[in-house]
Design a protein around this motif. Structure first.
Motif, PDB file in Angstrom:
ATOM      1  N   ASN A   1       0.564  -5.529   0.173  1.00  0.00           N
ATOM      2  CA  ASN A   1      -0.021  -6.564   1.040  1.00  0.00           C
ATOM      3  C   ASN A   1      -0.472  -7.800   0.249  1.00  0.00           C
ATOM      4  N   GLY A   2      -0.274  -7.794  -1.085  1.00  0.00           N
ATOM      5  CA  GLY A   2      -0.633  -8.941  -1.904  1.00  0.00           C
ATOM      6  C   GLY A   2      -1.981  -8.838  -2.595  1.00  0.00           C
ATOM      7  N   ASP A   3      -2.782  -7.814  -2.255  1.00  0.00           N
ATOM      8  CA  ASP A   3      -4.061  -7.624  -2.931  1.00  0.00           C
ATOM      9  C   ASP A   3      -3.837  -7.261  -4.397  1.00  0.00           C
ATOM     10  N   ILE A   4      -4.790  -7.622  -5.232  1.00  0.00           N
ATOM     11  CA  ILE A   4      -4.785  -7.205  -6.635  1.00  0.00           C
ATOM     12  C   ILE A   4      -5.565  -5.899  -6.705  1.00  0.00           C
TER      13      ILE A   4
ATOM     14  N   GLY B   1      -9.704   7.958  -9.762  1.00  0.00           N
ATOM     15  CA  GLY B   1      -8.401   8.030  -9.109  1.00  0.00           C
ATOM     16  C   GLY B   1      -8.329   7.285  -7.789  1.00  0.00           C
ATOM     17  N   ILE B   2      -9.316   6.456  -7.508  1.00  0.00           N
ATOM     18  CA  ILE B   2      -9.368   5.718  -6.243  1.00  0.00           C
ATOM     19  C   ILE B   2      -8.900   4.287  -6.470  1.00  0.00           C
ATOM     20  N   GLU B   3      -7.979   3.837  -5.625  1.00  0.00           N
ATOM     21  CA  GLU B   3      -7.495   2.465  -5.732  1.00  0.00           C
ATOM     22  C   GLU B   3      -8.590   1.497  -5.286  1.00  0.00           C
ATOM     23  N   GLN B   4      -8.837   0.504  -6.133  1.00  0.00           N
ATOM     24  CA  GLN B   4      -9.854  -0.506  -5.865  1.00  0.00           C
ATOM     25  C   GLN B   4      -9.187  -1.876  -5.814  1.00  0.00           C
ATOM     26  N   THR B   5      -9.757  -2.766  -5.027  1.00  0.00           N
ATOM     27  CA  THR B   5      -9.243  -4.130  -4.909  1.00  0.00           C
ATOM     28  C   THR B   5     -10.106  -5.064  -5.749  1.00  0.00           C
ATOM     29  N   LEU B   6      -9.444  -5.977  -6.458  1.00  0.00           N
ATOM     30  CA  LEU B   6     -10.140  -7.008  -7.233  1.00  0.00           C
ATOM     31  C   LEU B   6     -10.023  -8.337  -6.520  1.00  0.00           C
ATOM     32  N   ASP B   7     -11.127  -9.045  -6.441  1.00  0.00           N
ATOM     33  CA  ASP B   7     -11.110 -10.403  -5.915  1.00  0.00           C
ATOM     34  C   ASP B   7     -10.290 -11.269  -6.874  1.00  0.00           C
TER      35      ASP B   7
END
Length: 91
Positions: free
Chosen positions: A26-29, A36-42
């Motif tokens: 979706n384009g998120d970093i 083991g959890i996917e995290q989003t970076l601003d």
């Protein structure tokens, strides 16, 4: 990348190394944290990006130059170095 955190005053308060940073579909970093959890970076997150690319002979060179620096500066600056002065005052 070293993902940086900063205080309200804008000064660096911490750095956490994150690997495998990538773009999600979706384009998120994103990155996967230590649990083991996917995290989003601003996208505006401050990061430290160091790159070291030395050949082995650099270490001989830097050791030689550092020793020269110490000989030239340590005796002259022994009593006037600001860190030493502030360190003694705070003790």
């Amino acid at each position: 990348r070293g993902v940086c955190s900063k205080g309200a005053d804008g000064n660096l308060t911490g750095v956490v190394e994150r690997t495998a940073i990538s773009y999600a579909p979706n384009g998120d970093i994103v990155f996967t944290d230590e649990n083991g959890i996917e995290q989003t970076l601003d996208p505006m997150t401050p990061v430290s990006m160091n790159l070291w690319g030395f050949t082995p002979d650099y270490f001989d060179y830097s050791e030689r130059e550092f020793r020269t620096f110490l000989v030239l500066h340590s005796a002259r600056d022994r009593h006037s170095h600001p860190f030493r002065r502030s360190h003694r005052q705070s003790a």
